[in-house]
Write an enzyme that holds these catalytic residues in place. Structure first.
Site, PDB file in Angstrom:
ATOM      1  N   ARG A  69      -1.288  -9.620  11.249  1.00 18.52           N
ATOM      2  CA  ARG A  69      -2.275 -10.563  10.703  1.00 18.52           C
ATOM      3  C   ARG A  69      -1.883 -10.961   9.278  1.00 18.52           C
ATOM      4  O   ARG A  69      -2.281 -10.330   8.309  1.00 18.52           O
ATOM      5  CB  ARG A  69      -3.673  -9.936  10.737  1.00 18.52           C
ATOM      6  CG  ARG A  69      -4.210  -9.772  12.158  1.00 18.52           C
ATOM      7  CD  ARG A  69      -5.552  -9.087  12.171  1.00 18.52           C
ATOM      8  NE  ARG A  69      -5.452  -7.676  11.780  1.00 18.52           N
ATOM      9  CZ  ARG A  69      -6.471  -6.823  11.801  1.00 18.52           C
ATOM     10  NH1 ARG A  69      -7.677  -7.242  12.166  1.00 18.52           N
ATOM     11  NH2 ARG A  69      -6.311  -5.565  11.448  1.00 18.52           N
ATOM     12  N   ASP A  71      -1.534 -12.849   5.687  1.00 17.45           N
ATOM     13  CA  ASP A  71      -2.525 -13.313   4.717  1.00 17.45           C
ATOM     14  C   ASP A  71      -2.393 -14.800   4.438  1.00 17.45           C
ATOM     15  O   ASP A  71      -1.429 -15.447   4.859  1.00 17.45           O
ATOM     16  CB  ASP A  71      -2.353 -12.564   3.393  1.00 17.45           C
ATOM     17  CG  ASP A  71      -2.785 -11.113   3.486  1.00 17.45           C
ATOM     18  OD1 ASP A  71      -3.620 -10.801   4.350  1.00 17.45           O
ATOM     19  OD2 ASP A  71      -2.293 -10.296   2.681  1.00 17.45           O
ATOM     20  N   ARG A 216       4.296  -7.445  -0.717  1.00 15.65           N
ATOM     21  CA  ARG A 216       4.108  -8.219  -1.944  1.00 15.65           C
ATOM     22  C   ARG A 216       4.007  -7.312  -3.168  1.00 15.65           C
ATOM     23  O   ARG A 216       4.472  -7.661  -4.257  1.00 15.65           O
ATOM     24  CB  ARG A 216       2.868  -9.106  -1.820  1.00 15.65           C
ATOM     25  CG  ARG A 216       3.056 -10.258  -0.825  1.00 15.65           C
ATOM     26  CD  ARG A 216       1.735 -10.940  -0.511  1.00 15.65           C
ATOM     27  NE  ARG A 216       1.099 -11.463  -1.712  1.00 15.65           N
ATOM     28  CZ  ARG A 216      -0.153 -11.897  -1.739  1.00 15.65           C
ATOM     29  NH1 ARG A 216      -0.900 -11.864  -0.626  1.00 15.65           N
ATOM     30  NH2 ARG A 216      -0.670 -12.372  -2.853  1.00 15.65           N
TER      31      ARG A 216
END
Length: 287
Positions: A69, A71, A216
């Site tokens: 999933r 972002d 990230r």
């Protein structure tokens, strides 16, 4: 093994009797979307966009499950999804029919009928991401929504050395978002490679699973070390702290790509290049 796997698969994860389970390969540019997952607020998401396109092909509602999933702003060139349907369509019809009804920034790359116990998310054994940094004083006018621009010179050797302390099985609490819903922060990174191609620096990371914002946050730490602002040892110190606030800023989503999802041999899926597209000419990146 197959029979045992079917028995151990929760009933809710099996395709209902009379339905076919179809897996799809999907790629998308995420900059226009609020992430993969459909949201009650009605904002634009990849899941909703793809479900609406497939529903036109199936002539009935379609509900998708994905492997990862992603972002808001994050891209994919190796996303895997599945859905269950009673509609009889050829594999080519699923691919071409979906693409006719999709916007320019989402594409279905392949379709395949799968066993009833296949699950795009829960049967995945590894996922792979690439994070692409454009390192130059001047921001690029092109592909600026598909890379992360860093204007400060980055030392790739420093980033590469720091990355090695993150490889292996660790508690990645310091690299997870506060809203992360994963049951355990312990993940295994199989490889974390740092390579340079002209003005582009690519972080290639493969793991059994990822925490929310994990890639990230790793990218943010490595870029900070690459500028010389922090020592090489800082990556290991952040990891050992298990505290998110020690890891600095979360890197921008635009440079992040889900490039591959892996499954056991009982679920063979079509193989494509490891993206993103603009990196496919760099053979030294490897498969």
């Amino acid at each position: 093994m197959d029979h045992l796997d079917i028995i151990e698969t929760p009933l809710a994860e099996l395709a209902p009797v009379g339905f076919k389970r179809i897996a799809l390969g999907v790629e998308y540019k995420g900059s226009r979307y609020r992430g993969w997952q459909r949201q009650a607020s009605g904002v634009l998401t990849v899941q909703q966009t793809l479900e609406e396109a497939l529903a036109k092909v199936a002539d009935s509602p379609v509900s998708l499950m994905c492997a990862g999933r992603t972002d808001a702003g994050v891209h994919a060139c190796g996303q895997v999804v599945h859905f269950d349907t009673q509609a009889e369509r050829s594999l080519k019809a699923w691919v071409m029919g979906a693409n006719i009804n999709l916007p320019h920034d989402v594409s279905v790359t392949w379709a395949q009928v799968m066993p009833a116990h296949f699950h795009a998310r829960f049967k995945a054994i590894a996922r792979r991401y690439r994070y692409v940094i454009y390192n130059d004083q001047i921001r690029p006018a092109h592909i600026n929504e598909e890379i992360t621009w860093n204007h400060r010179p980055l030392d790739v050797e420093r980033m590469r050395a720091a990355a090695q302390s993150l490889v292996g099985t660790h508690d990645f609490s310091a690299f997870r978002a506060g809203q992360c819903q994963a049951k355990s922060p312990i993940k295994q990174i199989h490889h974390l490679r740092v390579s340079q191609h002209g003005k582009m620096i690519v972080l290639d990371i493969r793991a059994n699973a990822f925490l929310h914002h994990m890639v990230r946050n790793i990218a943010g730490v490595l870029m900070t070390i690459g500028t010389g602002e922090r020592p090489i040892e800082w990556a290991a110190e952040v990891l050992e702290s298990r505290v998110r606030r020690t890891g600095g800023v979360t890197a921008h989503p635009y440079g992040l790509y889900l490039v591959q999802v892996e499954y056991r041999d009982e679920f063979p899926l079509p193989e494509r290049f490891i993206g993103p597209h603009f990196l496919t000419g760099f053979s030294e990146l490897g498969g």
